[in-house]
Scaffold this motif. Sequence first.
Motif, PDB file in Angstrom:
ATOM      1  N   THR A 190       0.722  -1.329   0.100  1.00 24.32           N
ATOM      2  CA  THR A 190       0.003   0.086  -0.142  1.00 24.32           C
ATOM      3  C   THR A 190       0.992   1.246   0.200  1.00 24.32           C
ATOM      4  OG1 THR A 190      -0.265   0.025   2.483  1.00 24.32           O
ATOM      5  CG2 THR A 190      -2.038  -1.193   0.926  1.00 24.32           C
ATOM      6  N   SER A 191       2.149   1.212   0.430  1.00 25.78           N
ATOM      7  CA  SER A 191       3.028   2.300   0.516  1.00 25.78           C
ATOM      8  C   SER A 191       3.380   2.683  -1.047  1.00 25.78           C
ATOM      9  CB  SER A 191       4.126   2.202   1.357  1.00 25.78           C
ATOM     10  OG  SER A 191       5.049   1.045   0.748  1.00 25.78           O
ATOM     11  N   VAL A 192       3.265   1.949  -1.740  1.00 21.83           N
ATOM     12  CA  VAL A 192       3.557   1.901  -3.167  1.00 21.83           C
ATOM     13  C   VAL A 192       2.331   2.818  -3.985  1.00 21.83           C
ATOM     14  CG1 VAL A 192       4.133   0.933  -5.542  1.00 21.83           C
ATOM     15  CG2 VAL A 192       5.155  -0.148  -3.494  1.00 21.83           C
ATOM     16  N   VAL A 193       1.138   2.369  -3.586  1.00 16.46           N
ATOM     17  CA  VAL A 193       0.094   2.953  -3.977  1.00 16.46           C
ATOM     18  C   VAL A 193      -0.064   4.629  -3.593  1.00 16.46           C
ATOM     19  CG1 VAL A 193      -2.503   2.951  -4.264  1.00 16.46           C
ATOM     20  CG2 VAL A 193      -1.174   0.786  -4.223  1.00 16.46           C
ATOM     21  N   LEU A 194       0.286   4.543  -2.253  1.00 12.86           N
ATOM     22  CA  LEU A 194       0.060   5.868  -1.724  1.00 12.86           C
ATOM     23  C   LEU A 194       1.149   6.714  -2.223  1.00 12.86           C
ATOM     24  CD1 LEU A 194      -0.456   4.831   2.088  1.00 12.86           C
ATOM     25  CD2 LEU A 194      -2.038   5.884   0.462  1.00 12.86           C
ATOM     26  N   ALA A 195       2.395   6.190  -2.838  1.00 14.88           N
ATOM     27  CA  ALA A 195       3.557   7.159  -3.157  1.00 14.88           C
ATOM     28  C   ALA A 195       3.031   7.466  -4.451  1.00 14.88           C
ATOM     29  CB  ALA A 195       4.601   6.483  -2.991  1.00 14.88           C
ATOM     30  N   GLY A 196       1.979   6.831  -5.294  1.00 15.92           N
ATOM     31  CA  GLY A 196       1.588   7.138  -6.782  1.00 15.92           C
ATOM     32  C   GLY A 196       1.986   6.062  -7.646  1.00 15.92           C
ATOM     33  N   GLY A 197       2.782   4.620  -7.065  1.00 17.67           N
ATOM     34  CA  GLY A 197       3.051   3.834  -7.964  1.00 17.67           C
ATOM     35  C   GLY A 197       2.181   2.471  -8.032  1.00 17.67           C
ATOM     36  N   VAL A 198       2.680   1.614  -8.670  1.00 12.24           N
ATOM     37  CA  VAL A 198       1.913   0.319  -9.194  1.00 12.24           C
ATOM     38  C   VAL A 198       2.573  -0.828  -8.321  1.00 12.24           C
ATOM     39  CG1 VAL A 198       0.829  -1.157 -10.602  1.00 12.24           C
ATOM     40  CG2 VAL A 198       0.786   1.245 -11.183  1.00 12.24           C
ATOM     41  N   PRO A 199       2.270  -1.446  -7.442  1.00 14.44           N
ATOM     42  CA  PRO A 199       2.824  -2.779  -6.852  1.00 14.44           C
ATOM     43  C   PRO A 199       2.750  -3.996  -7.986  1.00 14.44           C
ATOM     44  CG  PRO A 199       0.749  -2.659  -5.952  1.00 14.44           C
ATOM     45  CD  PRO A 199       0.769  -1.262  -6.679  1.00 14.44           C
ATOM     46  N   VAL A 200       4.053  -4.308  -8.091  1.00  8.89           N
ATOM     47  CA  VAL A 200       4.130  -5.512  -8.857  1.00  8.89           C
ATOM     48  C   VAL A 200       4.698  -6.777  -8.001  1.00  8.89           C
ATOM     49  CG1 VAL A 200       5.251  -6.626 -10.792  1.00  8.89           C
ATOM     50  CG2 VAL A 200       4.504  -4.207 -11.074  1.00  8.89           C
ATOM     51  N   PHE A 201       3.794  -7.704  -7.812  1.00  8.83           N
ATOM     52  CA  PHE A 201       4.294  -8.865  -6.887  1.00  8.83           C
ATOM     53  C   PHE A 201       4.912  -9.948  -7.350  1.00  8.83           C
ATOM     54  CE2 PHE A 201       0.174  -7.187  -5.475  1.00  8.83           C
ATOM     55  CZ  PHE A 201       0.466  -6.801  -4.327  1.00  8.83           C
ATOM     56  N   ALA A 202       5.895 -10.253  -6.785  1.00  7.70           N
ATOM     57  CA  ALA A 202       6.850 -11.556  -7.079  1.00  7.70           C
ATOM     58  C   ALA A 202       7.010 -12.462  -6.055  1.00  7.70           C
ATOM     59  CB  ALA A 202       8.102 -11.169  -7.681  1.00  7.70           C
ATOM     60  N   ASP A 203       7.098 -13.885  -6.113  1.00  8.63           N
ATOM     61  CA  ASP A 203       7.498 -14.878  -5.130  1.00  8.63           C
ATOM     62  C   ASP A 203       8.638 -14.682  -4.409  1.00  8.63           C
ATOM     63  OD1 ASP A 203       6.179 -16.980  -3.651  1.00  8.63           O
ATOM     64  OD2 ASP A 203       6.035 -18.125  -5.444  1.00  8.63           O
ATOM     65  N   ILE A 204       8.496 -15.297  -3.011  1.00  8.77           N
ATOM     66  CA  ILE A 204       9.545 -15.256  -1.928  1.00  8.77           C
ATOM     67  C   ILE A 204      10.430 -16.736  -2.465  1.00  8.77           C
ATOM     68  CG2 ILE A 204       8.299 -14.015  -0.291  1.00  8.77           C
ATOM     69  CD1 ILE A 204       7.812 -16.833   0.939  1.00  8.77           C
ATOM     70  N   GLU A 205      11.662 -16.582  -2.098  1.00  5.51           N
ATOM     71  CA  GLU A 205      12.765 -17.422  -2.077  1.00  5.51           C
ATOM     72  C   GLU A 205      12.376 -18.920  -1.522  1.00  5.51           C
ATOM     73  OE1 GLU A 205      16.135 -15.851  -0.440  1.00  5.51           O
ATOM     74  OE2 GLU A 205      14.807 -15.305   1.486  1.00  5.51           O
ATOM     75  N   GLU A 206      13.051 -19.743  -2.145  1.00  5.64           N
ATOM     76  CA  GLU A 206      12.701 -21.347  -1.651  1.00  5.64           C
ATOM     77  C   GLU A 206      13.490 -21.742  -0.562  1.00  5.64           C
ATOM     78  OE1 GLU A 206      11.806 -24.249  -4.942  1.00  5.64           O
ATOM     79  OE2 GLU A 206      13.443 -23.110  -5.735  1.00  5.64           O
ATOM     80  N   SER A 207      14.473 -20.953  -0.063  1.00 10.66           N
ATOM     81  CA  SER A 207      15.427 -21.306   1.145  1.00 10.66           C
ATOM     82  C   SER A 207      14.885 -21.399   2.623  1.00 10.66           C
ATOM     83  CB  SER A 207      16.693 -20.262   1.077  1.00 10.66           C
ATOM     84  OG  SER A 207      16.312 -19.077   1.315  1.00 10.66           O
ATOM     85  N   GLY A 208      13.730 -20.624   2.812  1.00  7.61           N
ATOM     86  CA  GLY A 208      13.254 -20.676   4.097  1.00  7.61           C
ATOM     87  C   GLY A 208      13.427 -19.102   4.732  1.00  7.61           C
ATOM     88  N   GLY A 209      13.866 -18.203   3.875  1.00  2.88           N
ATOM     89  CA  GLY A 209      14.312 -16.910   4.402  1.00  2.88           C
ATOM     90  C   GLY A 209      13.382 -15.948   4.478  1.00  2.88           C
ATOM     91  N   TYR A 210      12.244 -16.310   3.529  1.00  2.00           N
ATOM     92  CA  TYR A 210      10.985 -15.313   3.259  1.00  2.00           C
ATOM     93  C   TYR A 210      11.102 -14.205   2.688  1.00  2.00           C
ATOM     94  CZ  TYR A 210       9.185 -18.666   6.688  1.00  2.00           C
ATOM     95  OH  TYR A 210       8.654 -20.058   7.288  1.00  2.00           O
ATOM     96  N   GLY A 211      12.505 -13.876   1.874  1.00  2.00           N
ATOM     97  CA  GLY A 211      12.825 -12.492   1.380  1.00  2.00           C
ATOM     98  C   GLY A 211      12.159 -12.934  -0.213  1.00  2.00           C
ATOM     99  N   LEU A 212      12.051 -11.552  -0.883  1.00  2.00           N
ATOM    100  CA  LEU A 212      11.985 -11.610  -2.268  1.00  2.00           C
ATOM    101  C   LEU A 212      12.955 -12.373  -3.085  1.00  2.00           C
ATOM    102  CD1 LEU A 212      10.382 -10.303  -4.433  1.00  2.00           C
ATOM    103  CD2 LEU A 212      11.889  -8.304  -4.383  1.00  2.00           C
ATOM    104  N   ASP A 213      12.423 -13.385  -4.061  1.00  3.47           N
ATOM    105  CA  ASP A 213      13.281 -14.141  -4.679  1.00  3.47           C
ATOM    106  C   ASP A 213      13.944 -13.256  -5.786  1.00  3.47           C
ATOM    107  OD1 ASP A 213      14.459 -16.608  -5.540  1.00  3.47           O
ATOM    108  OD2 ASP A 213      13.208 -16.497  -7.262  1.00  3.47           O
ATOM    109  N   PRO A 214      15.416 -13.295  -6.020  1.00  2.00           N
ATOM    110  CA  PRO A 214      15.804 -12.314  -7.321  1.00  2.00           C
ATOM    111  C   PRO A 214      15.470 -12.910  -8.449  1.00  2.00           C
ATOM    112  CG  PRO A 214      17.715 -12.676  -5.398  1.00  2.00           C
ATOM    113  CD  PRO A 214      16.522 -13.494  -5.121  1.00  2.00           C
ATOM    114  N   ALA A 215      15.334 -14.137  -8.759  1.00  2.00           N
ATOM    115  CA  ALA A 215      14.970 -14.568 -10.125  1.00  2.00           C
ATOM    116  C   ALA A 215      13.250 -14.162 -10.483  1.00  2.00           C
ATOM    117  CB  ALA A 215      15.239 -16.179 -10.085  1.00  2.00           C
ATOM    118  N   ALA A 216      12.689 -14.487  -9.189  1.00  2.00           N
ATOM    119  CA  ALA A 216      11.260 -14.108  -9.501  1.00  2.00           C
ATOM    120  C   ALA A 216      11.044 -12.608  -9.850  1.00  2.00           C
ATOM    121  CB  ALA A 216      10.403 -14.401  -8.255  1.00  2.00           C
ATOM    122  N   ALA A 217      11.997 -11.978  -8.733  1.00  2.00           N
ATOM    123  CA  ALA A 217      11.844 -10.396  -9.222  1.00  2.00           C
ATOM    124  C   ALA A 217      12.293  -9.986 -10.843  1.00  2.00           C
ATOM    125  CB  ALA A 217      12.705  -9.733  -8.191  1.00  2.00           C
ATOM    126  N   ASP A 218      13.144 -10.637 -11.176  1.00  2.10           N
ATOM    127  CA  ASP A 218      13.760 -10.576 -12.514  1.00  2.10           C
ATOM    128  C   ASP A 218      12.797 -10.748 -13.541  1.00  2.10           C
ATOM    129  OD1 ASP A 218      16.434  -9.963 -14.007  1.00  2.10           O
ATOM    130  OD2 ASP A 218      15.861 -11.772 -14.980  1.00  2.10           O
TER     131      ASP A 218
END
Length: 390
Positions: A94-122
């Motif tokens: 929602t911060s992206v929307v409130l700043a005027g942008g459009v959020p584009v979702f990508a999946d999280i990594e498989e390792s268990g760290g719950y972070g944004l997966d670089p390959a999915a982001a790419d």
Amino acid sequence: MTGQTIPFFTQAATFDAEWDGIRRHLNDVIDNGKFSHGAKVAELERALELWTGARHVAAVNSGTDALVLLLRAAGLRPGDEVIVPAYSFIATATSVVLAGGVPVFADIEESGGYGLDPAAADARVTPRTRMVMPVHLFDRPADLRGLAEVARRHGLTLVEDSAEAIGMRVDGAHAGLRGAGGALSFFPAKTLGAIGDAGAVLTDDDAVAETVRMLRHHGRGGRTLGDFAGIANATVVPGRNSKMDDVQAAVLLGKLGRLDADIARRAELSARYDARLRDVPGVRRTPGDAPPRPGTGRVVYVHLVEVDDRDALAAHLAARGIGTEVYYPRPLHLQPCFAYLGHRAGDFPRAEAACAAALALPLYPDLPDEHADRVCDEIERFYAGRRRVR
């Protein structure tokens, strides 16, 4: 309900231990007579710059506003896309929307760290993509090395949702300082928590810092504003009222001296949970199961386990006076406010699986060892009962 209640979070004992220092800072605020955006806020900013190593810290009224102002200051334009993980707190998107942008979702990594997966982001980059915004969740930073490379390859700006990440470091730098900047939250339950909402932007970029300082105060320029220096109270850009109040700054300053000890205590408790729960049938993953990320260390904000029959376990613990939290009940792409983006269940399976299985256990410096042990006892008892029934 049996035994003493164990809340998911409390800071009562912390306040008892730190009250003398907090009271001194509060008395300074009262004596000074300025309760918003005053001397105590400036003192906190300087202290946080020293503690994090950031060139600039700009205090604001919440972690959410820190994200909104950071995105604007980093150059987000209306309609620009920002890649964010599908698994995070709602304010990430929602911060992206409130700043005027459009959020584009990508999946999280498989390792268990719950972070944004670089390959999915790419894979989600389009000609309209302007930024990529990883989130540092629970006990470790996202893969900033991989995500910084994605940003470099596509000419994107990297910003960090580091709301949970005070104390986390990547390659020697505090989380939030790899790209244009990061956002901190001081919500009461955070590792460094106020007694209400508060937040900050941290950055090494002079221009980003100055823009955030303008935006938080209705867009006003003034003392250090480069070409606008000396034009007191000039409104240079449309801003908002997002100033931190000095009462929150006073509380945070009073608690900052114990932050290292609090981080160490959280790590002890998390390790205790790991040791007790790792081999319990029904507990599929604990924080210690995720492999360490090169150049980083664990700083535990939330102890998150993935379990079978998550909702039934949470109900079992609640009936015995033990508080838990679900992080997060619904993935971001399936939130009603983002229905216009057209996503469906199954689009980001790793994020959806985490939402279905993750449960956060009580974790805070005030938690006695015996309370952590009772939480583990009840989890073991729950799954032992499930095995007998089957």
